[in-house]
Design an enzyme around this catalytic site. Sequence first.
Site, PDB file in Angstrom:
ATOM      1  N   ASN A 210     -14.813  -3.045   7.896  1.00 21.47           N
ATOM      2  CA  ASN A 210     -14.081  -2.809   6.639  1.00 21.47           C
ATOM      3  C   ASN A 210     -14.189  -3.964   5.643  1.00 21.47           C
ATOM      4  O   ASN A 210     -13.400  -4.049   4.708  1.00 21.47           O
ATOM      5  CB  ASN A 210     -12.596  -2.478   6.897  1.00 21.47           C
ATOM      6  CG  ASN A 210     -12.439  -1.242   7.747  1.00 21.47           C
ATOM      7  OD1 ASN A 210     -13.014  -0.205   7.430  1.00 21.47           O
ATOM      8  ND2 ASN A 210     -11.723  -1.358   8.851  1.00 21.47           N
TER       9      ASN A 210
ATOM     10  N   LYS B 284       0.819  -1.223   0.000  1.00 23.18           N
ATOM     11  CA  LYS B 284       0.000   0.000   0.000  1.00 23.18           C
ATOM     12  C   LYS B 284       0.854   1.276   0.000  1.00 23.18           C
ATOM     13  O   LYS B 284       0.425   2.314  -0.483  1.00 23.18           O
ATOM     14  CB  LYS B 284      -0.943  -0.018   1.209  1.00 23.18           C
ATOM     15  CG  LYS B 284      -2.091  -1.013   1.058  1.00 23.18           C
ATOM     16  CD  LYS B 284      -3.098  -0.849   2.180  1.00 23.18           C
ATOM     17  CE  LYS B 284      -4.366  -1.645   1.936  1.00 23.18           C
ATOM     18  NZ  LYS B 284      -4.182  -3.067   1.926  1.00 23.18           N
TER      19      LYS B 284
ATOM     20  N   GLU C 190      -3.111   7.031   7.236  1.00 24.92           N
ATOM     21  CA  GLU C 190      -3.609   8.095   6.367  1.00 24.92           C
ATOM     22  C   GLU C 190      -4.867   8.706   6.960  1.00 24.92           C
ATOM     23  O   GLU C 190      -5.466   8.152   7.887  1.00 24.92           O
ATOM     24  CB  GLU C 190      -3.860   7.570   4.947  1.00 24.92           C
ATOM     25  CG  GLU C 190      -4.853   6.452   4.842  1.00 24.92           C
ATOM     26  CD  GLU C 190      -4.863   5.783   3.473  1.00 24.92           C
ATOM     27  OE1 GLU C 190      -3.893   5.920   2.716  1.00 24.92           O
ATOM     28  OE2 GLU C 190      -5.857   5.105   3.183  1.00 24.92           O
TER      29      GLU C 190
ATOM     30  N   GLU D 107      -6.645   1.578  -2.965  1.00 28.63           N
ATOM     31  CA  GLU D 107      -5.676   0.509  -3.223  1.00 28.63           C
ATOM     32  C   GLU D 107      -6.043  -0.184  -4.526  1.00 28.63           C
ATOM     33  O   GLU D 107      -7.138   0.007  -5.058  1.00 28.63           O
ATOM     34  CB  GLU D 107      -5.679  -0.509  -2.078  1.00 28.63           C
ATOM     35  CG  GLU D 107      -7.001  -1.240  -1.890  1.00 28.63           C
ATOM     36  CD  GLU D 107      -6.996  -2.175  -0.686  1.00 28.63           C
ATOM     37  OE1 GLU D 107      -5.928  -2.385  -0.098  1.00 28.63           O
ATOM     38  OE2 GLU D 107      -8.063  -2.693  -0.348  1.00 28.63           O
TER      39      GLU D 107
ATOM     40  N   PHE E 143     -22.719  -7.096  14.137  1.00 28.67           N
ATOM     41  CA  PHE E 143     -23.064  -7.253  12.718  1.00 28.67           C
ATOM     42  C   PHE E 143     -22.492  -8.520  12.103  1.00 28.67           C
ATOM     43  O   PHE E 143     -22.464  -8.673  10.892  1.00 28.67           O
ATOM     44  CB  PHE E 143     -22.641  -6.037  11.879  1.00 28.67           C
ATOM     45  CG  PHE E 143     -23.300  -4.762  12.319  1.00 28.67           C
ATOM     46  CD1 PHE E 143     -24.672  -4.595  12.186  1.00 28.67           C
ATOM     47  CD2 PHE E 143     -22.562  -3.731  12.877  1.00 28.67           C
ATOM     48  CE1 PHE E 143     -25.296  -3.430  12.606  1.00 28.67           C
ATOM     49  CE2 PHE E 143     -23.180  -2.561  13.297  1.00 28.67           C
ATOM     50  CZ  PHE E 143     -24.548  -2.411  13.164  1.00 28.67           C
TER      51      PHE E 143
ATOM     52  N   ASN F  54      -6.304  -4.052  -6.120  1.00 26.59           N
ATOM     53  CA  ASN F  54      -6.270  -5.487  -5.860  1.00 26.59           C
ATOM     54  C   ASN F  54      -5.880  -6.215  -7.139  1.00 26.59           C
ATOM     55  O   ASN F  54      -6.586  -6.124  -8.135  1.00 26.59           O
ATOM     56  CB  ASN F  54      -7.635  -5.985  -5.370  1.00 26.59           C
ATOM     57  CG  ASN F  54      -7.826  -5.672  -3.908  1.00 26.59           C
ATOM     58  OD1 ASN F  54      -7.021  -6.059  -3.072  1.00 26.59           O
ATOM     59  ND2 ASN F  54      -8.869  -4.930  -3.585  1.00 26.59           N
TER      60      ASN F  54
END
Length: 646
Positions: free
Chosen positions: A235, A116, A200, A288, A348, A290
Site C-alpha cells: 500500500n 478517515k 470498507e 482519503e 518487493f 491528505n
Amino acid sequence: TFEKLLIANRGEIACRVIKTCKKMGIKTVAIHSDVDANAVHVKMADEAVCVGPAPTSKSYLNMDAIMEVIRKTRAQAVSLNVSICCSCFIYRKQKSQKGVTFIGPDTHAIQAMGDKIESKLLAKNAKVNTIPGFDGVVKDADEAVRIAREIGYPVMIKASAGGGGKGMRIAWDDEETREGFRFSSQEAASSFGDDRLLIEKFIDNPRHIEIQVLADKHGNALWLNERECSIQRRNQKVVEEAPSTFLDPETRKAMGEQAVALAKAVKYSSAGTVEFLVDSSKNFYFLEMNTRLQVEHPVTECITGLDLVQEMIRVAKGYPLRHKQADIPINGWAVECRVYAEDPYKSFGLPSIGKLSQYQEPLHVPSVRVDSGIQQGSDISIYYDPMISKLITYGSNRAEALKRMEEALDNYVIRGVAHNISLLREVIVHPRFVQGDISTKFLPEVYPDGFKGHKLTDLERRELLATATSLYVAEQLRSQRFLGTPRIPIAKSKRSSWELSVHLGDGIYPVAVSKDGSSFSVEVDGMKLNVTSEWNLASPLLSVTIDGTQRTIQRISRNASGETSIQFLGTVYKLQILTKVAAELSKYMPEKAAEDTSSILRSPMPGTVVAVSVKPGDMVSEGQEICVIEAMKMQNSMIAAKTGKV
C-alpha cells in the site's frame, strides 16, 4: 512574506521547503533529533535546533520541544508535514503563541480529513463518490469479523488516522480479519498514537489516481490535474506519473470537480491531495484526503510549472490564488521513482540500513530532478523511513520521460546500502507498464514468485560477458604499468589475446578476448562482439559501446579470486572470471558447505522486537508466529520455518 520559517520535518521534504524559502528570501530554522545532527536539512537551514533523541515521538513529534524552539528562534511561521502534529500544533498555538502562522490548512480541515471515518461522511455529504463500508469505529476483532461478513470479502482494514500504507491490511476471510485487526491497531497506535480502525469493501484490481488541489482563504479552489500512483507495494507508492494514461478529459474533469467540492466543503486552504480508487470502467471512489504536501508533488510541478511550496506559503500569508482553473496546463509528462534503501528481492523491498559509502545523483542527464535529503557519508537508520530520494524525469511525452528515467537509473550511484533501482528499472521498461496497463496489483501479478531481477536474453548475456571480460583485461593491462612505464622491464612483450572462462549464474562460458587499439574484440558463443570504452577504471560509472549499442554499467566490487559484481540493465550480476589454466585448477578447490538455518529464526531486517509469542521449551509448528519485529514503522510477523521445540 515571512521573515523566518521553522520546518518541523526531516529528510528530502525539509530540504525541498528550504529551497523555496531561499528563493523567496525567507530565513529557515531546522529541527533535528540527535542522530540527525549532521543531516543535509540541518546544514541547509540558517539555524538548527536539536529537539530530542532518535525516536520520532521524542523528537520530530515532540510538540513541547517544537513550541519551545518557535519561542526561542522567534519564527513567524511553521511548516509541518505530519497531520497529527499539525492539529496538535494548531491547538497549542491557539492556547499560547497566537502570532505564529501555520503553513497549511486550518485545524478543522486537518481533523476532518485526517480522520478517515469523519472524512468519508463529509465526502458523502459533498456528493463525492465513496466506497461501500462501515462508517463507525470497529471495537474489537469479533466486531471486525461480523462487519467484514456483512460487507462481503475481501475487505480493507484501515487505521482511521493513518496514511503512507501504515496500519492497513487486506483480509480475505475471518482469520485474516482477526490478524489484520491486531496488526493494524498496533501499527496505528505506534505510528499515529490512535488505534481506531474502519473497514470498507476492498475494490479488487483498481487504479490509484489522486487529484492535487490548491485552495486559498478567500473561497477559491483549483484542481491541478491528476497523478497516477498505481505501482505500489504494501500500500505504499513506488512509481508515480502525471498525467495518467487512463483518464479521458471528461473523467479528469469530474474527478477534479469532486475534489474541489470536498475541499470547499471543509473550507480547505492550502495544497492538498484527494485520493481516488478507479475501477476498469472508470468509476471512481473517494479514498482519503491528505492535508499536506505529498511525496509525489514534483510530477505535478513539472507538468503545471507551479511551485507548490511557494503557493502554500502565499496562501498562509493570506494572498488569493494567482491562477484560474483555465490557466492550469498539462505540459509534457513527468515520472517519479521513489529510490529506497530496501532489498527488492525480499517482499518487493525490506528495509536496509547502513552508511552511504558512495553517492552520486544522475544530475548530468537532461531533464532530471532529484529531491533528496542525504549525501555521501549519510546514515540510513532504523528510526526513519528508508527513502534515499525521489528521482523525477520530464519529457515532452511519456516515451521520452520513461527513456530519460531508464538513463537516470543506470547513472545513479548508490553504495553501502541495498537499494531498489533494479526493481524500478524493471517496472518502467515492462511492456505492461509501457502500454499503461497497470493497477495496484501490478507487482504481485507481474512477479507472482517475488522479484528476481532482470532476466537476461541471449544477446544481453553475450553483451554482459563481453563487457565483463573486456573490463578484466583492461585491468590486467593497467596493473602491468606504473606511472606509464612497465613495472617489470624484462617482462615478455605485450600480450594481445586472452582465453578466459566466465562463471555466470548456472553456466560456465569460454570467452576469447583480443585487443585492438582502445577497443576489444570478444568471442562469445562463437559470435564476435566489438567493445569500446574510455576504460576509466577509477570512475563508478562506465559508458561502454557493444557493437554500436551504448550501455552504462557500474562495477560494484571485485576481488583477487576473479569474482566481480557488475550492475548491468539495473540488476547486479555476480561473475567469476578466470584464465583457462585457473579454471581447470579450480575443480580442486573445496567448496564451503552452506549453513543449515532452518532451525534458527533470523530477522530479515534490523528493527525492534515488539512482541514474543513463545518461551523456551514450547513446541511450535511450521508457520506459527514466534515474534513481531517493527522496522521503519511497519510490523512484521516472524514465523517458524519448521516444527520443533524452542
